[in-house]
Each structure stands twice: as structure tokens, then as C-alpha cells.
Design a protein around this motif. Structure first.
Motif, PDB file in Angstrom:
ATOM      1  N   PRO A  38       3.332  -6.726 -13.468  1.00 38.76           N
ATOM      2  CA  PRO A  38       3.326  -7.998 -12.721  1.00 38.76           C
ATOM      3  C   PRO A  38       4.258  -7.979 -11.510  1.00 38.76           C
ATOM      4  O   PRO A  38       3.905  -8.495 -10.439  1.00 38.76           O
ATOM      5  N   GLN A  39       5.433  -7.377 -11.660  1.00 34.36           N
ATOM      6  CA  GLN A  39       6.392  -7.315 -10.551  1.00 34.36           C
ATOM      7  C   GLN A  39       5.931  -6.339  -9.459  1.00 34.36           C
ATOM      8  O   GLN A  39       6.064  -6.628  -8.263  1.00 34.36           O
ATOM      9  N   ILE A  40       5.379  -5.194  -9.873  1.00 37.36           N
ATOM     10  CA  ILE A  40       4.861  -4.231  -8.895  1.00 37.36           C
ATOM     11  C   ILE A  40       3.688  -4.844  -8.135  1.00 37.36           C
ATOM     12  O   ILE A  40       3.578  -4.709  -6.911  1.00 37.36           O
ATOM     13  N   GLN A  41       2.809  -5.523  -8.859  1.00 34.22           N
ATOM     14  CA  GLN A  41       1.646  -6.163  -8.237  1.00 34.22           C
ATOM     15  C   GLN A  41       2.072  -7.195  -7.195  1.00 34.22           C
ATOM     16  O   GLN A  41       1.546  -7.221  -6.080  1.00 34.22           O
ATOM     17  N   ALA A  42       3.070  -8.004  -7.539  1.00 33.31           N
ATOM     18  CA  ALA A  42       3.540  -9.026  -6.604  1.00 33.31           C
ATOM     19  C   ALA A  42       4.251  -8.405  -5.407  1.00 33.31           C
ATOM     20  O   ALA A  42       4.057  -8.827  -4.260  1.00 33.31           O
ATOM     21  N   SER A  43       5.062  -7.386  -5.662  1.00 30.11           N
ATOM     22  CA  SER A  43       5.840  -6.756  -4.597  1.00 30.11           C
ATOM     23  C   SER A  43       4.959  -6.057  -3.574  1.00 30.11           C
ATOM     24  O   SER A  43       5.226  -6.078  -2.369  1.00 30.11           O
ATOM     25  N   LEU A  44       3.865  -5.427  -4.067  1.00 33.61           N
ATOM     26  CA  LEU A  44       3.005  -4.635  -3.187  1.00 33.61           C
ATOM     27  C   LEU A  44       1.719  -5.372  -2.807  1.00 33.61           C
ATOM     28  O   LEU A  44       0.838  -4.789  -2.170  1.00 33.61           O
ATOM     29  N   SER A  45       1.594  -6.631  -3.218  1.00 32.57           N
ATOM     30  CA  SER A  45       0.447  -7.480  -2.862  1.00 32.57           C
ATOM     31  C   SER A  45      -0.890  -6.871  -3.277  1.00 32.57           C
ATOM     32  O   SER A  45      -1.827  -6.768  -2.477  1.00 32.57           O
ATOM     33  N   ILE A  46      -0.984  -6.485  -4.546  1.00 27.31           N
ATOM     34  CA  ILE A  46      -2.230  -5.927  -5.075  1.00 27.31           C
ATOM     35  C   ILE A  46      -3.097  -7.091  -5.565  1.00 27.31           C
ATOM     36  O   ILE A  46      -2.646  -7.901  -6.379  1.00 27.31           O
ATOM     37  N   PRO A  47      -4.351  -7.230  -5.100  1.00 17.20           N
ATOM     38  CA  PRO A  47      -5.207  -8.354  -5.500  1.00 17.20           C
ATOM     39  C   PRO A  47      -5.471  -8.378  -7.004  1.00 17.20           C
ATOM     40  O   PRO A  47      -5.605  -7.330  -7.644  1.00 17.20           O
ATOM     41  N   GLU A  48      -5.570  -9.567  -7.563  1.00 17.66           N
ATOM     42  CA  GLU A  48      -5.780  -9.725  -9.007  1.00 17.66           C
ATOM     43  C   GLU A  48      -7.076  -9.064  -9.468  1.00 17.66           C
ATOM     44  O   GLU A  48      -7.114  -8.388 -10.501  1.00 17.66           O
ATOM     45  N   GLU A  49      -8.149  -9.230  -8.700  1.00 23.46           N
ATOM     46  CA  GLU A  49      -9.438  -8.676  -9.117  1.00 23.46           C
ATOM     47  C   GLU A  49      -9.492  -7.149  -9.022  1.00 23.46           C
ATOM     48  O   GLU A  49     -10.414  -6.516  -9.539  1.00 23.46           O
ATOM     49  N   SER A  50      -8.493  -6.542  -8.363  1.00 20.93           N
ATOM     50  CA  SER A  50      -8.487  -5.082  -8.184  1.00 20.93           C
ATOM     51  C   SER A  50      -7.472  -4.371  -9.063  1.00 20.93           C
ATOM     52  O   SER A  50      -7.422  -3.140  -9.066  1.00 20.93           O
ATOM     53  N   ILE A  51      -6.676  -5.118  -9.827  1.00 28.16           N
ATOM     54  CA  ILE A  51      -5.557  -4.501 -10.531  1.00 28.16           C
ATOM     55  C   ILE A  51      -6.011  -3.505 -11.596  1.00 28.16           C
ATOM     56  O   ILE A  51      -5.390  -2.460 -11.804  1.00 28.16           O
ATOM     57  N   GLY A  52      -7.130  -3.804 -12.283  1.00 26.23           N
ATOM     58  CA  GLY A  52      -7.628  -2.861 -13.287  1.00 26.23           C
ATOM     59  C   GLY A  52      -8.055  -1.551 -12.666  1.00 26.23           C
ATOM     60  O   GLY A  52      -7.700  -0.467 -13.145  1.00 26.23           O
ATOM     61  N   LEU A  53      -8.830  -1.623 -11.580  1.00 23.66           N
ATOM     62  CA  LEU A  53      -9.290  -0.416 -10.901  1.00 23.66           C
ATOM     63  C   LEU A  53      -8.125   0.343 -10.272  1.00 23.66           C
ATOM     64  O   LEU A  53      -8.080   1.576 -10.310  1.00 23.66           O
ATOM     65  N   TYR A  54      -7.173  -0.385  -9.705  1.00 21.00           N
ATOM     66  CA  TYR A  54      -5.982   0.239  -9.094  1.00 21.00           C
ATOM     67  C   TYR A  54      -5.218   1.039 -10.142  1.00 21.00           C
ATOM     68  O   TYR A  54      -4.816   2.189  -9.899  1.00 21.00           O
ATOM     69  N   THR A  55      -5.036   0.449 -11.302  1.00 21.60           N
ATOM     70  CA  THR A  55      -4.359   1.138 -12.393  1.00 21.60           C
ATOM     71  C   THR A  55      -5.132   2.394 -12.808  1.00 21.60           C
ATOM     72  O   THR A  55      -4.540   3.429 -13.114  1.00 21.60           O
ATOM     73  N   GLY A  56      -6.453   2.294 -12.808  1.00 20.88           N
ATOM     74  CA  GLY A  56      -7.273   3.439 -13.189  1.00 20.88           C
ATOM     75  C   GLY A  56      -7.218   4.571 -12.190  1.00 20.88           C
ATOM     76  O   GLY A  56      -7.177   5.748 -12.567  1.00 20.88           O
ATOM     77  N   ILE A  57      -7.205   4.241 -10.891  1.00 18.73           N
ATOM     78  CA  ILE A  57      -7.194   5.287  -9.864  1.00 18.73           C
ATOM     79  C   ILE A  57      -5.951   6.160  -9.980  1.00 18.73           C
ATOM     80  O   ILE A  57      -6.005   7.381  -9.767  1.00 18.73           O
ATOM     81  N   ILE A  58      -4.829   5.565 -10.331  1.00 17.75           N
ATOM     82  CA  ILE A  58      -3.591   6.341 -10.490  1.00 17.75           C
ATOM     83  C   ILE A  58      -3.784   7.455 -11.510  1.00 17.75           C
ATOM     84  O   ILE A  58      -3.227   8.546 -11.368  1.00 17.75           O
TER      85      ILE A  58
END
Length: 428
Positions: A38-58
Motif C-alpha cells: 500500500p505504501q509503495i503503491q501510494a508513493s509511486l502512484s501505481i493505479p489500483e486497477e493495475s496493481i495485480g498485473l504490476y506485481t506479476g510483471i516483477i
């Protein structure tokens, strides 16, 4: 066997410590990302609808881990461990200074590349160096040591609001630990099984075809065995990937937990659940790997269903601890099987190939969660739907996987001359 019967010689205890210490940092890094999402998402402005895919790409770092792990079957385990820990250290340090979501994505993907290769090699090394009657027990100890990294991340996460640089300080702490491990590993020796394999190879001329033999062996030898192992672990990874990725986010946003409360729950609950590694190691040696998996996989799924659907705080905590306990037991048993089912000449390559497939399945699971979220309107409901896929893993365990407990590696998967020189002949 009694407790005394499980006592390892001093040299092998040191090996477990040197190898397992990197698993400790790897899991610390994974724990920090999951908890501080949650803190990383807020700090780096990662969209809510993309957070699952973003986590997967890593997690696509596993694709780069394949050639690294493959090289361990060519140049040796020790040399690759020094390379992977150096890469992990550099990527972890730079992650602390990431300025946007793209930089964080690239650096953490690189870090996962090296850490995935590390994990694969660690289990291979322990499987090759520990006696057959104690292999499951030793792998359980290795996994438990690694899981302590999750405990440290949970403990530190309770202080995220008071650290001067927030989540960034966690990565600097992890990099400091990696530097210490890198210096300590200078005394690590090559595994005896690889030394013997290298001596056997020395008599043969080593051209490009011979150097690529581990990959050819993976395709030509034991294809049914490899397929059965993938059929077990891929659905498990697909079904559970979003389950773990969203635990911290779910607790904070749906149950009102503070970061400190999440960290405390993770620390003390994980400390209880870690016993699963110790119990699974012993039981898998006594009762067999297949029996442990047949029991644990359905229990993990059932308890995570309860975790994401219950509104009772006590049941929430109890189901999470129980799910983590049985997941740890299943994970170490799967790791043991993956390290035992293939010969020394391509044991690391098979671990890498399996890792690529499983992480790809995990990424697919996270992408599926992102696709389901707009349709069902809830991360929890999307996760519950995907959990059903994990149950499929029981089928190949019951029907196709051979038992490896209490058997020597040479008995489970014997080497043949072509394995050593230019690729094996097919096995039935």
C-alpha cells in the motif's frame, strides 16, 4: 528417527547456514514488498486497477534466472552463488532510490532474477550434500531459516511510519545483510556431486553441444516426470499467487488493520506457522512426500477461503496462521521433490525450468485477478474464485509423481554416460 539421529556434522550445519542465509534475505525482500505494497503503491502512484498485473510483471525476473541456473550445471554451484548474490545486492541497493514506478519495476525484476536463481541453487546444493535419510529434514530446516526473513520484514514493517525514508530504508537494510553473506560465502566449497561430474566430463571434449547438454537432457530424459511436477506446481502457483500478494492490502483496507498491526500479526503468526517446515521435513521423510502434499494442498485452499470470506476477527487470524502453516509444509515438500527427481548433470537446469513455468503461472494468476477485479468489484472475491484452480494440483500428486523419500539421488534418477557427455538417452 530420534532428534540425535538428525544431527548434522559441523561442516553440513555450516553449509545450511551459508546457503540458507541468502534465502533469509530473499524472503525478507519478498515480505517487505508484500507488506509495504500500500505504501509503495501510494508513493509511486501505481493505479489500483493495475496493481495485480504490476506485481506479476516483477516476477518475470524468473525468465532471466533460467540462464543463470542453467550455468550452474556447466560451471558449478559455488561460482553461480557468488554471481547471484552480487547481483541481488546491487539491485536491492538501487531499489531504495527508485524515483518512479518504472524504475522500481525494472530494479525489482532484476533483483528477482538473481534471487530466484539463488533459491533454486540453494535447494539443489542441500539436496546434493545431505544424506538421503535426512534430506527432507535438512530441506525443512533450510526453508525455516529462509522464512525467518519474513519474520524480520514483519517486525520492521511495524516501524514503517517512524523510519526516515519509509519503505526505502527496508531495502537498504536488506542490502547490508547481503554484503555480509557475500563475504562469508568465500569459504563455501563446491558440491562433491558436481566435482565428480566435472571430473567425468573432463575426459570428454567440451564443445557447444556438450555445454548445452543440460537443456537437451531436460527435454529428452524423464519427460513424464517433469510434466507431472509442473502439473502439480503450476496450478498451485496460479491459484495462490494473488492470495499472498493481497494479504497486507486486504487486512488494511477491509479489516482496518494499521501497518503496525499487520506487521505484528505477520511476525507472531508466522513464528507459529514456521513449525510447518520442521514437521513437514520429518513427516515427508517418514510418510513420503506424496502423502504430505495430498493432505496439505486441500487444507491450504480451504483455510484461505475462510480467511478471505470470514468477518470474525478471531477466525480471520486462526485461518491465516493455519493456512500459512500448511502452505509452508507443502512448499518445502515440493522444493524437495523438485531437487530430487533429476540427475546431477541437469538438476539445476530442471529447477530453473520448473521455476520459469511456475512463476509464469503465478503471473498469470495475478493477471487473472486484475481481469476479474472490475467484473466482481472486489479483490477478495476475485481471489476466492482463483483459489479453486489450486486444488487441481492434487491430481498429478496422486497419479503420476514417484516417491523420493529415503532414497539416494542416484537411485531416484541415475546418471548415464550420455547425460555427462552430450545429453541422455530417453527413459521410459
Amino acid at each position: 528417527m530420534t532428534e540425535a539421529a538428525y544431527k548434522l556434522p559441523r561442516e553440513q550445519r555450516l553449509l545450511l547456514l551459508l546457503v540458507g542465509s541468502s534465502l533469509f534475505i530473499n524472503n525478507y525482500d519478498l515480505g517487505i514488498f508484500a507488506l509495504a505494497l500500500p505504501q509503495i503503491q501510494a508513493s509511486l502512484s501505481i493505479p489500483e486497477e493495475s496493481i495485480g498485473l504490476y506485481t506479476g510483471i516483477i516476477r518475470f525476473g524468473v525468465l532471466l534466472a533460467f540462464p543463470l541456473a542453467f550455468m550452474a550445471d556447466v560451471v558449478g554451484r559455488k561460482r553461480l552463488l557468488l554471481i547471484t548474490i552480487s547481483g541481488m545486492t546491487m539491485a536491492t541497493v538501487l531499489t531504495a532510490f527508485a524515483q518512479n514506478d518504472l524504475q522500481f519495476l525494472v530494479l525489482q525484476t532484476l533483483a528477482r532474477c538473481f534471487s530466484y536463481a539463488e533459491d533454486m541453487l540453494c535447494y539443489v546444493i542441500v539436496a546434493e550434500e545431505i544424506d538421503a535419510r535426512m534430506r527432507g529434514w535438512a530441506l525443512g530446516r533450510l526453508a525455516a531459516l529462509g522464512t525467518l526473513g519474513y519474520g524480520l520484514s514483519s517486525l520492521l514493517y511495524t516501524r514503517i511510519d517512524v523510519l526516515p525514508h519509509g519503505w526505502r530504508d527496508f531495502y537498504l537494510i536488506g542490502a547490508s545483510g547481503l554484503i555480509v553473506i557475500m563475504l562469508a560465502r568465500r569459504s563455501l566449497r563446491e558440491t562433491q556431486r558436481f566435482v565428480d561430474l566435472r571430473a567425468a566430463r573432463a575426459a570428454a571434449r567440451r564443445g557447444l553441444r556438450e555445454h548445452l547438454a543440460p537443456i537437451a537432457s531436460l527435454v529428452r530424459a524423464y519427460p513424464g516426470r517433469f510434466a507431472a511436477l509442473v502439473a502439480t506446481t503450476a496450478p498451485y502457483s496460479f491459484g495462490l499467487s494473488a492470495t499472498f500478494a493481497f494479504i497486507s492490502k486486504f487486512l488494511q483496507e477491509h479489516h482496518g488493520y494499521s501497518p503496525s498491526q499487520v506487521g505484528t500479526l505477520q511476525f507472531f503468526g508466522g513464528a507459529l506457522a514456521i513449525i510447518g517446515y520442521f514437521i513437514a521435513g520429518r513427516l515427508s521423510d517418514r510418510l513420503g512426500r506424496r502423502m504430505v502434499l495430498t493432505v496439505c494442498i486441500p487444507v491450504v485452499v480451504l483455510l484461505f477461503y475462510v480467511f478471505y470470506l470470514t468477518g470474525d476477527p478471531k477466525i480471520l487470524v486462526a485461518s491465516w496462521i493455519g493456512a500459512l502453516f500448511t502452505y509452508f509444509a507443502s512448499e518445502v515438500t515440493l522444493s524437495a521433490l523438485g531437487s530430487e527427481l533429476f540427475p546431477t548433470s541437469y538438476r539445476s537446469t530442471s529447477a530453473a525450468a520448473r521455476g520459469v513455468i511456475n512463476v509464469t503461472a503465478s503471473i498469470a494468476g495475478l493477471a487473472a485477478e486484475s481481469a476479474l477485479y472490475p467484473l466482481v468489484g472486489s479483490h477478495a472475491l476475485a481471489i476466492v474464485i482463483l483459489l479453486a484452480v489450486a486444488l487441481v494440483s492434487v491430481i498429478p500428486v496422486l497419479l503420476f509423481l514417484p516417491e523420493t523419500a529415503m532414497r539416494s539421488l542416484e537411485d531416484i534418477a541415475p546418471e548415464v554416460a550420455n547425460d555427462i557427455e552430450a545429453g541422455p538417452t530417453p527413459f521410459p
